[in-house]
Scaffold this active site. Structure first.
Site, mmCIF file in Angstrom:
data_model
loop_
_atom_site.group_PDB
_atom_site.id
_atom_site.type_symbol
_atom_site.label_atom_id
_atom_site.label_comp_id
_atom_site.label_asym_id
_atom_site.label_seq_id
_atom_site.Cartn_x
_atom_site.Cartn_y
_atom_site.Cartn_z
ATOM 1 C CG ASN A 9 -1.669 1.245 1.461
ATOM 2 O OD1 ASN A 9 -1.771 2.069 0.547
ATOM 3 N ND2 ASN A 9 -2.228 1.414 2.653
ATOM 4 C CE LYS A 11 -0.053 3.457 4.642
ATOM 5 N NZ LYS A 11 0.004 3.591 6.086
ATOM 6 C CG HIS A 94 -5.824 2.014 5.107
ATOM 7 N ND1 HIS A 94 -5.403 3.000 5.962
ATOM 8 C CD2 HIS A 94 -4.807 1.122 5.023
ATOM 9 C CE1 HIS A 94 -4.175 2.717 6.371
ATOM 10 N NE2 HIS A 94 -3.790 1.590 5.817
ATOM 11 C CD GLU A 96 -2.831 5.724 6.597
ATOM 12 O OE1 GLU A 96 -2.811 5.753 5.356
ATOM 13 O OE2 GLU A 96 -1.891 5.260 7.275
ATOM 14 C CD GLU A 166 -3.468 -2.392 7.385
ATOM 15 O OE1 GLU A 166 -2.366 -2.668 6.885
ATOM 16 O OE2 GLU A 166 -4.036 -1.309 7.189
ATOM 17 N N GLY A 172 2.444 2.587 10.660
ATOM 18 C CA GLY A 172 3.389 3.679 10.474
ATOM 19 C C GLY A 172 4.094 4.117 11.746
ATOM 20 C CB SER A 212 5.220 -1.414 11.980
ATOM 21 O OG SER A 212 4.821 -0.062 12.184
HETATM 22 P P1 PGA Z 1 2.842 0.524 7.602
HETATM 23 O O1 PGA Z 1 1.368 0.700 6.958
HETATM 24 O O2 PGA Z 1 3.385 -0.778 7.068
HETATM 25 O O3 PGA Z 1 3.605 1.713 7.122
HETATM 26 O O4 PGA Z 1 2.659 0.483 9.071
HETATM 27 C C1 PGA Z 1 0.490 -0.395 6.789
HETATM 28 C C2 PGA Z 1 -0.796 0.080 6.167
HETATM 29 O O5 PGA Z 1 -1.241 1.187 6.479
HETATM 30 O O6 PGA Z 1 -1.411 -0.645 5.358
#
Ligand code: PGA
Length: 252
Positions: A9, A11, A94, A96, A166, A172, A212
């Site tokens: 992903n 982003k 997601h 976010e 998640e 992140g 992460s």
């Molecule tokens: P990250 O993001 O691996 O940077 O923690 C995962 C995601 O948001 O799908």
């Protein structure tokens, strides 16, 4: 046996030029068999990346979509458009999108149904916040999110989904859920799928972990029986790191 899935992903990262370069390098990399690999660039790069990935086993996904095919919805992108750009997958719900753009699971449900109607594979995200985990509400929250986003689906449709667990506090932040904790929630999700859609369907749905995931923790996560791959954010932006995660997944 469920084939592992590693989905990147991206982003809001990478211009078209950067995305094309990544796709060329990934295509040229010596990827192991036995692992489904999907990359999800920003909308602007989808078409160009699809052109590069032709003839490669790496597949393409979008990070969101509107549930309708067309209409007066400024700034939105439809399932027809992402199909047209070469996508077979779409990330839906997601955290976010829920946190910053006001998405609700009712809205996610409309998108899941629409994605399936358009022969897209939805990667449906669920996961608790830190506060919810610390107050012992992880299972309650995840089960409500799953029920909301999959409302009205039949077993045949549910069997075409990918679910990504998640935890919001691990995205992140560099804080990964322990492999044991992630396995526990993934197992819980599989049990919920079995209750709603039957055991056979639940056994076929890939349930990923995200938050992460890095080359150095991927193998430990993938070794767990109900962790069928990863949705990778930050570490998917670098070809070397991403291919190391794919190798870790292919080992199981
Ligand atoms: P990250 O993001 O691996 O940077 O923690 C995962 C995601 O948001 O799908």
């Amino acid at each position: 046996m469920r084939e592992p899935v590693i989905a990147g992903n991206w982003k809001m990262y990478k211009t078209t030029g950067q995305a094309v370069q990544f796709a060329e390098e990934l295509k040229a990399a010596d990827l192991p068999g036995g692992c489904r690999v999907v990359i999800c660039p920003p909308f602007t790069a989808l078409h160009a990346v699809a052109g590069i990935l032709k003839g490669s086993p790496v597949e393409l996904g979008a990070q969101n979509m509107h549930h309708l095919e067309e209409g007066a919805f400024t700034g939105e992108v439809s399932p027809l458009m992402i199909r047209d750009a070469g996508c077979r997958y779409v990330i839906l719900g997601h955290s976010e999108r829920r946190q910053y753009f006001g998405e609700t699971y009712r809205g996610v449900n409309l998108k899941v149904v629409s994605a399936l109607e358009h022969r897209l594979v939805p990667i449906v995200c669920v996961g608790e916040t830190l506060q919810e985990r610390e107050s012992g509400r992880t299972e309650e929250v995840v089960s409500r999110q799953l029920a909301g986003s999959l409302a009205g689906l039949e077993a045949g449709q549910a069997g075409r989904l990918i679910i990504a667990y998640e935890p919001v506090w691990a995205i992140g932040t560099g804080r990964t859920a322990s492999a044991a904790d992630a396995q526990q929630v993934n197992r819980f999700i599989r049990d919920l799928l079995a209750e709603s859609f039957g055991r056979d369907t639940a056994q076929t749905v890939p349930i990923l972990y995200g938050g992460s995931v890095k080359p150095d923790n991927a193998a430990e996560l993938m070794a767990r029986p109900d962790i069928d791959g990863a949705l990778v954010g930050g570490a998917s932006l670098d070809v070397g790191g991403f291919t190391a995660i794919i190798r870790a997944a292919a080992g199981y």
